[in-house]
Design a protein around this motif. Structure first.
Motif, short mmCIF file in Angstrom:
data_model
loop_
_atom_site.label_atom_id
_atom_site.label_comp_id
_atom_site.label_asym_id
_atom_site.label_seq_id
_atom_site.Cartn_x
_atom_site.Cartn_y
_atom_site.Cartn_z
N SER A 176 -2.28 35.82 11.59
CA SER A 176 -3.28 35.91 12.51
C SER A 176 -3.29 34.51 13.37
O SER A 176 -3.11 33.60 12.83
N HIS A 190 -4.14 39.97 15.13
CA HIS A 190 -3.58 39.99 13.86
C HIS A 190 -2.27 40.93 13.91
O HIS A 190 -2.25 41.91 14.53
N ILE A 191 -1.34 40.62 13.30
CA ILE A 191 -0.08 41.32 13.19
C ILE A 191 0.09 42.15 11.85
O ILE A 191 -0.05 41.38 10.77
N ARG A 193 2.77 44.64 9.64
CA ARG A 193 4.01 45.21 9.63
C ARG A 193 4.37 46.14 8.43
O ARG A 193 4.00 45.83 7.41
N GLU A 200 5.91 47.01 14.34
CA GLU A 200 4.75 46.33 13.80
C GLU A 200 3.63 46.91 14.80
O GLU A 200 3.83 47.42 15.94
N TYR A 202 -0.66 45.89 16.03
CA TYR A 202 -1.58 44.77 16.21
C TYR A 202 -2.95 45.05 16.42
O TYR A 202 -3.34 46.31 16.86
#
Ligand SMILES: Nc1nc2c(ncn2[C@@H]2O[C@H](COP(=O)(O)OP(=O)(O)OP(=O)(O)O)[C@@H](O)[C@H]2O)c(=O)[nH]1
Ligand SMILES: [Zn+2]
Length: 363
Positions: A176, A190-191, A193, A200, A202
């Motif tokens: 993040s 914020h990512i 996965r 991904e 977000y």
């Protein structure tokens, strides 16, 4: 041995193979099959497949079969017999509706009735999750393990892997960071996965929303054409901006940017749908002709990300009642629907009317 790929990893490999035009071998309860994507199979590979001299099928969805007037004895799937002299052009004409109107007579198409369609169904699901056309060349092979080893192909135990295909992959929070936006300077990205190797997703968090109260939230599905290019064919770009602006004005909110381009069919297939729309089909009809359902998105993703961010109740910015229902099904309470009516123009009037008429969108 832990150095070997587990089922999820093997499936991710298999998807990459299909996208590259490499075959995979599926093993099921009633046998084994070599599978290749109808979209990516190269002419030399098709020739090699036919040279095996085995009875092969082109698996397509029931939706595509309906357009082609082919019998779908398995309901959601049809097993069209692959002629012994099938050309790549023929394979593409069955899988891809681009030339349906120009060359309407593709038949007669013979559909297989006997035997089991489980591996064909599995192959179609894998093609869909690889964002390819939902069509696969399927060739039963006697000894799947030996065939895979002899040709250095990925081997997937379809029976064991089936629940993994259905289940939502767990998502891991990766990182993040602060990203000041025009709509709100105090924003964080914020990512997330997925563990299955897929795209991904977000979350854009604006301010610090109070988790004890319903959070102003939007589940936005990626739209490269609308969000980035300013396409006038849809309302996505204006909806994205309006949602961020609403969160900016309130000082708090969470926008999930879900990489489910084209309602989950991927950008290439969405462009195929656009080409069909230029032939006169509406957005839903175009999806069906391609062999997809109206909406292939999985909103469990959104619920999982909200859960990870500690959000259990939302004020949802949407016009789509299905989204509200999916959130509630996944245990996210939708305390309020906040309408998001922006971006109507002369190019998307029919698109918006179709959403209202066929997808129940509230306009
Ligand atoms: N397959 C396909 N996808 C499209 C088309 N036009 C837009 N999309 C995709 O549709 C998604 C947006 O879905 P919409 O149904 O417009 O909106 P929604 O998110 O379900 O509902 P709202 O919350 O009310 O915006 C994005 O992923 C777009 O890429 C189209 O013609 N065909
Ligand atoms: Zn769009």
């Amino acid at each position: 041995m832990t150095l070997s790929p587990d089922l999820t990893e093997t499936l991710a490999r298999a998807r990459a193979d299909l996208r590259m035009g490499v075959g995979i071998v599926l093993i099921g309860e009633s046998g084994a099959a070599l599978v290749l994507s109808a979209e990516t199979i190269a002419p030399a590979r098709l020739a090699d497949v036919l040279a095996l001299g085995l009875p092969a099928d082109l698996a397509i969805t029931g939706r595509r079969a309906q357009t082609l007037k082919a019998r779908a004895y398995d309901g959601d799937i049809a097993r069209v017999v692959l002629p012994a002299d099938a050309s790549l052009r023929w394979v593409h004409s069955i899988a891809d509706p681009a030339d349906d109107l120009a060359t309407p007579m593709k038949g007669p198409l013979n559909s297989r009735r006997e035997g089991d369609a489980a591996l064909h169904r599995f192959a179609i699901t894998l093609c869909k999750s690889s964002r390819l056309l939902p069509a696969a060349v399927v060739v039963p092979v006697a000894d799947g393990v030996a065939f895979a080893a002899d040709n250095a192909l990925s081997l997937v135990d379809a029976t064991a892997a089936a629940p993994h295909l259905e289940a939502l992959s767990p998502l891991d929070h990766v990182v993040s960071a602060r990203v000041p936006l025009r709509a709100a300077e105090n924003a964080r990205l914020h990512i997330f996965r997925p563990e299955d190797g897929s795209e991904e997703h977000y979350a854009i968090e604006i301010g610090r929303p109070d988790r004890e109260k319903p959070v102003l939230a939007r589940l936005h599905s990626a739209c490269f054409t609308g969000d980035l290019l300013g396409s006038l064919k849809c309302d996505c770009g204006p909806q994205l901006n309006a949602a961020l602006n609403a969160m900016g004005s309130e000082g708090a909110g969470i926008l999930l940017y879900l990489n489910q381009e084209g309602r989950g069919i991927g950008l290439a297939n969405k462009m195929r749908a656009y080409a069909l729309q230029d032939q006169g089909f509406d957005t839903v009809e175009a999806n069906h002709r391609l062999g997809f359902e109206d909406d292939e998105r999985d909103f469990r993703l959104g619920a999982q990300i909200l859960g990870k961010l500690g959000v259990s109740q939302v004020r949802l910015l949407t016009n789509n009642p299905a989204k509200i229902a999916r959130m509630e099904d996944c245990g996210i309470k939708v305390a309020e629907r906040v309408p998001l009516k922006v971006g109507e123009n002369e190019h998307n009037t029919r698109y918006l009317a179709t959403k209202a008429a066929k997808s129940g969108h509230m306009l």
